[in-house]
Design a protein around this motif. Structure first.
Motif, short mmCIF file in Angstrom:
data_model
loop_
_atom_site.label_atom_id
_atom_site.label_comp_id
_atom_site.label_asym_id
_atom_site.label_seq_id
_atom_site.Cartn_x
_atom_site.Cartn_y
_atom_site.Cartn_z
N ALA A 32 73.94 30.64 53.94
CA ALA A 32 75.13 31.07 53.21
C ALA A 32 75.40 30.17 52.01
O ALA A 32 75.75 30.65 50.92
N ALA A 33 75.21 28.86 52.16
CA ALA A 33 75.41 27.94 51.05
C ALA A 33 74.38 28.16 49.94
O ALA A 33 74.72 28.12 48.75
N VAL A 34 73.14 28.44 50.32
CA VAL A 34 72.10 28.70 49.32
C VAL A 34 72.37 30.01 48.60
O VAL A 34 72.24 30.10 47.37
N ASP A 47 76.26 32.19 42.40
CA ASP A 47 77.12 31.50 41.44
C ASP A 47 76.36 31.13 40.17
O ASP A 47 76.88 31.24 39.06
N SER A 48 75.12 30.70 40.32
CA SER A 48 74.37 30.29 39.13
C SER A 48 73.85 31.48 38.33
O SER A 48 73.69 31.37 37.12
N SER A 63 78.13 24.05 37.26
CA SER A 63 78.69 24.44 38.55
C SER A 63 78.26 23.46 39.63
O SER A 63 77.15 22.94 39.61
N MET A 64 79.12 23.23 40.58
CA MET A 64 78.83 22.33 41.70
C MET A 64 78.52 23.11 42.97
O MET A 64 78.64 22.59 44.07
N SER A 65 78.12 24.38 42.85
CA SER A 65 77.91 25.21 44.02
C SER A 65 76.69 24.78 44.84
O SER A 65 76.66 24.97 46.05
N GLY A 66 75.69 24.18 44.22
CA GLY A 66 74.51 23.73 44.95
C GLY A 66 74.75 22.50 45.79
O GLY A 66 73.92 22.14 46.64
N VAL A 67 75.89 21.86 45.59
CA VAL A 67 76.19 20.64 46.35
C VAL A 67 76.37 20.96 47.83
O VAL A 67 76.01 20.15 48.69
#
Length: 143
Positions: free
Chosen positions: A45-47, A53-54, A63-67
């Protein structure tokens, strides 16, 4: 050690392929318990969130979504990233390596969570023999 053992079936001329016991046990520990499955679902889900998002959201800043994916795989991820930086010291690790290390770290962490789950779940111990005066009383009562 081979990963696949081949046995010839006596009734037919075809070979049956059996996976090695260690490979089957590792797959069972990685994917066969609820703790590992929930962990792998969270990482997936995070990936997916980071990819969506990207690709589909415009940001004025980075974006900090990959964190989130990195944090979920963090115990194992950082040594793999350091190894990539050591291998590609001039320009840094390529993007495919960073993505592959997130997947590999998630699988290693799921295997470790499976080991912890199996050890905490525990199994009932076999009845132990009570030796009284040289006699084994397991089958004969307490006299």
């Amino acid at each position: 050690m081979k990963a696949i053992l081949r046995h010839r079936d006596s009734e037919t001329s075809r070979e049956r392929v059996h996976t090695a016991p260690w490979l089957r046990d590792a797959a069972r520990l990685t994917f066969g318990n609820p703790v590992s499955r929930i962990y792998l679902a969270l990482v997936a889900a995070a990936v997916i969130f980071a990819v969506v998002d990207s690709l589909f959201v415009d940001h004025p800043d980075a974006s900090m979504s990959g964190v989130w994916a990195a944090l979920l795989t963090s115990p194992t991820l950082f040594p793999l990233w350091f190894a990539g930086d050591a291998m590609w010291s001039d320009a840094g690790a390529p993007a495919w390596y960073s993505i592959a290390t997130i997947g590999l770290a998630a699988l290693v962490n799921a295997l470790l969570l499976g080991l912890v789950h199996r050890s905490l779940r525990g199994r009932p111990a076999a009845p132990k023999a009570i030796v009284s005066g040289g006699w084994d009383t397991r089958w004969h009562g307490d006299h």
